[in-house]
Enzyme design. Structure first.
Site, PDB file in Angstrom:
ATOM      1  N   MET A 209     -60.627   9.380  25.451  1.00  0.00           N
ATOM      2  CA  MET A 209     -61.984   8.837  25.446  1.00  0.00           C
ATOM      3  C   MET A 209     -62.501   8.793  24.015  1.00  0.00           C
ATOM      4  SD  MET A 209     -63.647  10.602  28.871  1.00  0.00           S
ATOM      5  CE  MET A 209     -65.216   9.760  28.629  1.00  0.00           C
ATOM      6  N   SER A 224     -60.642   0.796  24.301  1.00  0.00           N
ATOM      7  CA  SER A 224     -59.874   0.349  23.139  1.00  0.00           C
ATOM      8  C   SER A 224     -58.418   0.761  23.327  1.00  0.00           C
ATOM      9  CB  SER A 224     -60.421   0.951  21.846  1.00  0.00           C
ATOM     10  OG  SER A 224     -61.765   0.563  21.620  1.00  0.00           O
ATOM     11  N   VAL A 286     -54.747   4.438  25.253  1.00  0.00           N
ATOM     12  CA  VAL A 286     -55.889   3.834  25.935  1.00  0.00           C
ATOM     13  C   VAL A 286     -57.079   4.765  25.756  1.00  0.00           C
ATOM     14  CG1 VAL A 286     -56.858   3.060  28.132  1.00  0.00           C
ATOM     15  CG2 VAL A 286     -54.428   2.665  27.625  1.00  0.00           C
ATOM     16  N   GLU A 287     -58.140   4.260  25.135  1.00  0.00           N
ATOM     17  CA  GLU A 287     -59.363   5.023  24.882  1.00  0.00           C
ATOM     18  C   GLU A 287     -60.493   4.452  25.730  1.00  0.00           C
ATOM     19  OE1 GLU A 287     -60.235   7.509  22.617  1.00  0.00           O
ATOM     20  OE2 GLU A 287     -58.433   7.704  21.363  1.00  0.00           O
ATOM     21  N   LEU A 288     -61.021   5.253  26.651  1.00  0.00           N
ATOM     22  CA  LEU A 288     -62.176   4.856  27.439  1.00  0.00           C
ATOM     23  C   LEU A 288     -63.439   5.246  26.686  1.00  0.00           C
ATOM     24  CD1 LEU A 288     -60.953   6.380  30.819  1.00  0.00           C
ATOM     25  CD2 LEU A 288     -60.702   3.993  30.094  1.00  0.00           C
TER      26      LEU A 288
END
Length: 349
Positions: A209, A224, A286-288
């Site tokens: 995140m 992202s 994967v960045e939330l």
């Protein structure tokens, strides 16, 4: 004022984009919405503690009649188990990691929902998928950090680079394949590296995140992504990583309704996406974005969509029919917004 995405429901888009042909003889893929709906409400909290993760995984394994297999990859510094959940028996192996940073939790409930969606139903498509892939998920890599809501693991003796002295180490800086595993001071990273060497996964995806960011068009970034950027990763691994990134961008934008940008990450080889790229896996971060609490389920569904689409693309081979050059067209992440804590305080004032 920025445009913030609402709490939307994932649409009925199929897992394979229209431009990607399915594997010959493969059953029709269900919609992401139907897969998401298969997991029962209340399966796991949005920000779970380790004991809640264990209970949820046990429930999934029991409901799956053994199709979801549970184990561990090791123990944390405080001797909490590092849960491993596996589904499928196929030759294409994948490894997902969640919550390396203890205060970045939303990938963990997404993983539990994905395990249910892949392992509990037993349709023709599910049987086909499980015959082609084996998915391992280390669910909540940093349980000691999770109980403290902190980025680092818990190690009062921590010191040196990539640590908070007296607090712990940043696990996601210790996947350096150039360092002998026994010399790495972080047990959680050692455990994951050992799992990699035991299984040699074709794909590694690491779920994190980030803060909040505004794009030039006035929309807020909701996720992202980034592939290996170290020059030590081989060309083939970087190409495959970029293909996984393109697939995620396509599905997350068209199916999940996410606003996806390119993460501005560094090239240090100890970062997981770099380390496993050096080892030869297609590797993706994967960045939330840390949106307000009422949008947590949207973000969990975004990660869920990424997990399902990636494993399905590996099963039918459509991942490797994407154009890796399109990764360069993923927009760069915009400037930061005030952090979530500040925004919440302003809303409450």
């Amino acid at each position: 004022m920025c445009a913030v995405v609402g709490a939307v429901v994932i649409g009925a888009g199929l897992l394979t984009p229209p431009s990607a042909s399915a594997a010959p003889g493969a059953p029709q893929a269900p919609s992401v919405a139907s897969l998401a709906a298969s997991a029962p409400a209340g399966l796991i909290p949005d920000r779970p503690m380790p004991e809640e993760v264990a209970r949820a995984l046990t429930r999934v394994a029991r409901a799956s009649d053994g199709r979801v297999r549970l184990g561990t990859v090791g123990s944390s510094n405080e001797q909490r188990p590092l849960p491993l959940a596996s589904v499928g028996t196929g030759g294409v192996r994948l490894l997902y990691l969640t919550q390396q940073h203890g205060d970045e939790p939303l990938g963990t409930p997404a993983a539990v929902r994905a395990l249910w969606a892949l392992g509990v139903p037993d349709s023709a498509w599910h049987r086909w998928l499980r015959s082609r892939v084996t998915l391992d998920i280390v669910v909540q890599v940093n349980p000691d950090g999770a109980v403290r809501n902190q980025r680092y693991n818990h190690d009062p003796s921590a010191g040196g680079e990539y640590s908070e002295p007296g607090v712990g180490y940043d696990i996601n800086r210790f996947h350096n394949p150039l360092t002998p595993i026994e010399d790495i001071p972080v047990p959680e990273a050692r455990a994951i590296l050992r799992r990699w060497h035991a299984t040699h996964p074709a794909i590694v995806v690491d779920y994190h995140m980030q803060g909040r960011y505004l794009q030039p068009d006035g929309r807020e970034t909701t996720a992202s992504i980034l592939w290996p950027t170290t020059t030590l990763a081989g060309e083939a691994a970087v190409t495959r990583s970029r293909q996984v990134a393109v697939r995620n961008f396509d599905v997350l934008t068209s199916v999940a309704g996410a606003n996806v940008t390119r993460y501005p990450g560094g090239d240090y080889e100890g970062i997981a996406r770099n380390g496993y790229g050096i080892l030869g896996s297609a590797s993706l971060l994967v960045e939330l974005s840390d949106l307000p609490p009422e949008q947590a389920d949207f973000q969990i569904r975004t990660a869920f969509t990424s997990m399902i689409a990636t494993v399905h693309g590996a099963a039918n081979g459509s991942l490797w029919r994407t154009d890796p050059a399109r990764a360069d067209t993923i927009p760069e992440r915009g400037p930061s917004l005030p952090d979530v804590t500040t925004l919440r305080r302003a809303d409450a004032a």
